[in-house]
Design an enzyme around this catalytic site. Sequence first.
Site, PDB file in Angstrom:
ATOM      1  N   ARG A  84       1.083  -1.335  -0.153  1.00 28.92           N
ATOM      2  CA  ARG A  84       0.328   0.236  -0.084  1.00 28.92           C
ATOM      3  C   ARG A  84       1.129   1.289   0.369  1.00 28.92           C
ATOM      4  O   ARG A  84      -0.040   2.368   0.019  1.00 28.92           O
ATOM      5  CB  ARG A  84      -1.281  -0.174   1.146  1.00 28.92           C
ATOM      6  CG  ARG A  84      -1.744   1.047   1.192  1.00 28.92           C
ATOM      7  CD  ARG A  84      -3.044   1.363   2.650  1.00 28.92           C
ATOM      8  NE  ARG A  84      -3.751   1.779   2.703  1.00 28.92           N
ATOM      9  CZ  ARG A  84      -4.500   2.067   1.729  1.00 28.92           C
ATOM     10  NH1 ARG A  84      -5.396   1.087   1.142  1.00 28.92           N
ATOM     11  NH2 ARG A  84      -5.064   3.202   1.180  1.00 28.92           N
ATOM     12  N   THR A 136     -16.864   5.670  18.119  1.00 24.29           N
ATOM     13  CA  THR A 136     -18.234   6.097  18.573  1.00 24.29           C
ATOM     14  C   THR A 136     -19.144   5.540  18.588  1.00 24.29           C
ATOM     15  O   THR A 136     -19.779   4.642  17.537  1.00 24.29           O
ATOM     16  CB  THR A 136     -18.184   7.754  17.802  1.00 24.29           C
ATOM     17  OG1 THR A 136     -16.898   8.034  18.601  1.00 24.29           O
ATOM     18  CG2 THR A 136     -19.528   8.367  19.486  1.00 24.29           C
ATOM     19  N   HIS A 174      -7.550   7.273   4.977  1.00 27.61           N
ATOM     20  CA  HIS A 174      -7.619   6.811   3.893  1.00 27.61           C
ATOM     21  C   HIS A 174      -6.756   6.554   3.980  1.00 27.61           C
ATOM     22  O   HIS A 174      -6.430   5.732   2.373  1.00 27.61           O
ATOM     23  CB  HIS A 174      -8.154   7.870   3.050  1.00 27.61           C
ATOM     24  CG  HIS A 174      -9.092   7.020   1.768  1.00 27.61           C
ATOM     25  ND1 HIS A 174      -8.802   5.426   1.778  1.00 27.61           N
ATOM     26  CD2 HIS A 174      -9.425   7.993   0.694  1.00 27.61           C
ATOM     27  CE1 HIS A 174      -9.301   5.291   0.504  1.00 27.61           C
ATOM     28  NE2 HIS A 174     -10.118   6.980   0.170  1.00 27.61           N
ATOM     29  N   ASP A 234      -9.819   1.845   3.268  1.00 25.76           N
ATOM     30  CA  ASP A 234     -10.383   1.453   2.423  1.00 25.76           C
ATOM     31  C   ASP A 234     -11.949   1.899   2.796  1.00 25.76           C
ATOM     32  O   ASP A 234     -11.957   1.027   3.963  1.00 25.76           O
ATOM     33  CB  ASP A 234     -10.024   0.968   0.859  1.00 25.76           C
ATOM     34  CG  ASP A 234      -8.516   2.033   0.090  1.00 25.76           C
ATOM     35  OD1 ASP A 234      -8.203   3.237   0.285  1.00 25.76           O
ATOM     36  OD2 ASP A 234      -8.068   0.149   0.414  1.00 25.76           O
TER      37      ASP A 234
END
Length: 211
Positions: free
Chosen positions: A13, A167, A188, A192
């Site tokens: 990534r 939350t 991000h 994803d």
Amino acid sequence: MNYTSVNLNEWRRGSLFQFYIDKMRIVMSLTVDVDVTNLKAYAKAHHLDFYPLMVWVVSKIINAHDEFKYGWDADGNLIQWEVVSPSYTDFHTEDENFTKMVTEYSDDLLEFCGRMAADRERYKNDRALLEDQPKNFFDVSCLPWVRYAHFDVHVFDEGKFLAPVVTWGKYEPKDGKLIMPLTMNIHHAVADGFHLSRFFNEVQELMDSLS
């Protein structure tokens, strides 16, 4: 607080991460209604408070996936923690204030709930953020007073906060079930929509599997 350094040239990534950190710092936020009927029943049957039980559930799923365990070392280098622990709020009704603390995560449910109960008791007279907390944390909070449709948290740093922010709100009966909004914010650069969706699906699966 063990961690490994991340080599962006070797990380699959790496190029995506570099793009979102250098050119487009985006935080994604998603709220999903989850069914906590079984989790509430489990808490009652085992004489557990719902709040620490829910903290453990999200902690277990977060620790199961690499994308939720990234951070920075003291020199600003990207790292991946071996384990991350919840940094949560403990609300005090008597003065409408809170304590913010980290309880060390354990994969064992009862061990974690015991640790959290001990920490809440130890720091019950403190307010705001406790000092010298571990760096390998993600953020947890709860709004038990309202069942919201969406909730978003903006972290006003340099746009490089990589840890999840989780939350949840008030659970309410609907069609014979207890439904509760659950939210995650995540950078991000490290995740994803697929990873966000998997988090909610696995949280639901874990809550349903407890017996």
